[in-house]
Design an enzyme around this catalytic site. Sequence first.
Site, PDB file in Angstrom:
ATOM      1  N   TYR A 153       0.425  -0.962   0.455  1.00  0.00           N
ATOM      2  CA  TYR A 153       0.089   0.273  -0.335  1.00  0.00           C
ATOM      3  C   TYR A 153       0.323   1.142  -0.280  1.00  0.00           C
ATOM      4  CZ  TYR A 153      -3.661   2.940   1.492  1.00  0.00           C
ATOM      5  OH  TYR A 153      -4.308   4.714   1.629  1.00  0.00           O
ATOM      6  N   ASP A 248       9.759   2.698  -0.298  1.00  0.00           N
ATOM      7  CA  ASP A 248       8.501   3.520   0.795  1.00  0.00           C
ATOM      8  C   ASP A 248       8.557   3.410   1.796  1.00  0.00           C
ATOM      9  OD1 ASP A 248       6.548   4.529   2.081  1.00  0.00           O
ATOM     10  OD2 ASP A 248       4.846   3.567   0.098  1.00  0.00           O
ATOM     11  N   LYS A 280       3.969   9.169   8.927  1.00  0.00           N
ATOM     12  CA  LYS A 280       3.978   8.422   9.959  1.00  0.00           C
ATOM     13  C   LYS A 280       4.998   8.890  11.401  1.00  0.00           C
ATOM     14  CE  LYS A 280       1.168   4.428   8.249  1.00  0.00           C
ATOM     15  NZ  LYS A 280       0.948   4.150   6.530  1.00  0.00           N
TER      16      LYS A 280
HETATM   17  C1  LIG Z   1       0.012   4.584   5.331  1.00  0.00           C
HETATM   18  C2  LIG Z   1       0.983   4.545   4.482  1.00  0.00           C
HETATM   19  C3  LIG Z   1       1.091   5.799   3.039  1.00  0.00           C
HETATM   20  C4  LIG Z   1       0.442   6.538   3.095  1.00  0.00           C
HETATM   21  O1  LIG Z   1      -0.331   7.248   4.279  1.00  0.00           O
HETATM   22  P1  LIG Z   1      -0.946   7.808   4.376  1.00  0.00           P
HETATM   23  O2  LIG Z   1      -0.552   9.571   5.537  1.00  0.00           O
HETATM   24  O3  LIG Z   1      -2.178   7.309   5.382  1.00  0.00           O
HETATM   25  O4  LIG Z   1      -1.343   9.065   2.619  1.00  0.00           O
HETATM   26  C5  LIG Z   1       1.778   5.032   2.008  1.00  0.00           C
HETATM   27  N1  LIG Z   1       2.803   4.485   2.166  1.00  0.00           N
HETATM   28  C6  LIG Z   1       3.013   3.700   3.348  1.00  0.00           C
HETATM   29  C7  LIG Z   1       4.647   2.147   3.333  1.00  0.00           C
HETATM   30  C8  LIG Z   1       2.069   3.641   4.281  1.00  0.00           C
HETATM   31  O5  LIG Z   1       1.747   2.841   5.652  1.00  0.00           O
END
Ligand SMILES: *Cc1c(COP(=O)(O)O)cnc(C)c1O
Length: 440
Positions: A153, A248, A280
């Site tokens: 994701y 990511d 995060k």
């Molecule tokens: C949470 C997450 C996102 C998206 O971040 P948001 O602040 O919710 O838009 C993208 N990549 C990873 C790996 C994530 O865990």
Amino acid sequence: MTSPVTPYPLDAPASEQLLGRARQVIPGGVNSPVRAFRSVGGTPRFMERAHGPWLWDADGRRYVDLVCSWGPMILGHAHPDVLAAVTQAAGEGFSFGTPTAREVALAEEIVSRVEPVEQVRLVNSGTEATMSALRLARGFTGRSVVVKFAGCYHGHVDALLAQAGSGVATFALPDSAGVPQSAAGETVVLPYNDVPALEQLFAERGDQIAAVITEAAPGNMGVVPPEPGFTDALRRVTLEHDALLISDEVMTGFRCSRAGWFGLEGMPQGGAPDLFTFGKVMGGGFPTAAFGGRAEVMAMLAPEGPVYQAGTLSGNPVASAAGLATLQACTDQTYRRLDQVSQALAGAVTESFTRHGIPHRIQWAGSMFSVFFREGAVRSYTDAQAQDQERFARFFHAMLRRGVHLPPSCYEAWFVSAAHGDEAVEVAIAAIEDSAAEVA
Ligand SMILES: *Cc1c(COP(=O)(O)O)cnc(C)c1O
């Protein structure tokens, strides 16, 4: 050993009433789908306040928080240093629409922690970070195809919603409505941990591929770390075909170690990923995120280069203050405590689930772990989907009634904080034993 816990009542009147109100004015009553409890059933708890490892809901019930806002609250809630930094920043004004020293300090902290990252651009969410990193990769290479992995994701970016994990996994949507074929058509989805599939795709279409994006260590299909050599293969194949590699680290960044998953796994053979995305933890609970990497690539961004990217609130001083104070408090001791708490909880799961005959598998990325309701190694999204979701739903509610708030989906990591002290850990361990007995 563990003492029995008296469960809370089955209903949650104050949250039910708030959900009724919320549904009138907010679709589904929530501002992010996984909060709605669809995959576990029941009423999401509306939280009123939080401190350290604890949450209190609208009915005044206390929970051990194992969601930690889906990762950011690595120091626990309302950490005094972060609170002081935010209070001071807010007292000096909320947003100026000009550069400020605070965003420079946050960028410096990120660059100092993750060695290959020479420059970062601050944005407001992980979604914005991955979306902008993709645009930059396409601008840099002049190519359009993007490769992602099933179960990873990367936020709700059109091009990246194909076979994503997280909330999309929870709802079993193969894709999202509203994503045009033209956007998804430039995305190729491969099975995770599958080097031959990667090599075959690049042999066929290598000259069209702008970038491979991967979760540094996937946490959105449950925790499925890269097998030894997988990250190396990503680096080798992208270099061979002049495509960029985007790591990511929105979830793993500054959580798996002070330099995220990169700090744990080390430099891939052939060199670092070209771009990284963060979110995060680096916002400490406020909306700030970042993407960054080699200066040569970052120089393509406006105003230096032709790739446009912007944000009214990007680098917001209050959010930057929260992020900086959080990262500064993430010391070796913090990471040691995260290890201890994770190991205590995972150990309790192993013991209780084994005692009660519940098939399970625990997987790790540093101190980040998740519990699969199945046996055997989980290497891919297909593996992750083959678990007992119905039993997870019952376990989730058994835990909630015993004052432990798990993520309401079997595709999520259990997030802990350094503020999870002995009392919180004991409450959680007792709840794990009683809940395992209940769902056996
Ligand atoms: C949470 C997450 C996102 C998206 O971040 P948001 O602040 O919710 O838009 C993208 N990549 C990873 C790996 C994530 O865990």
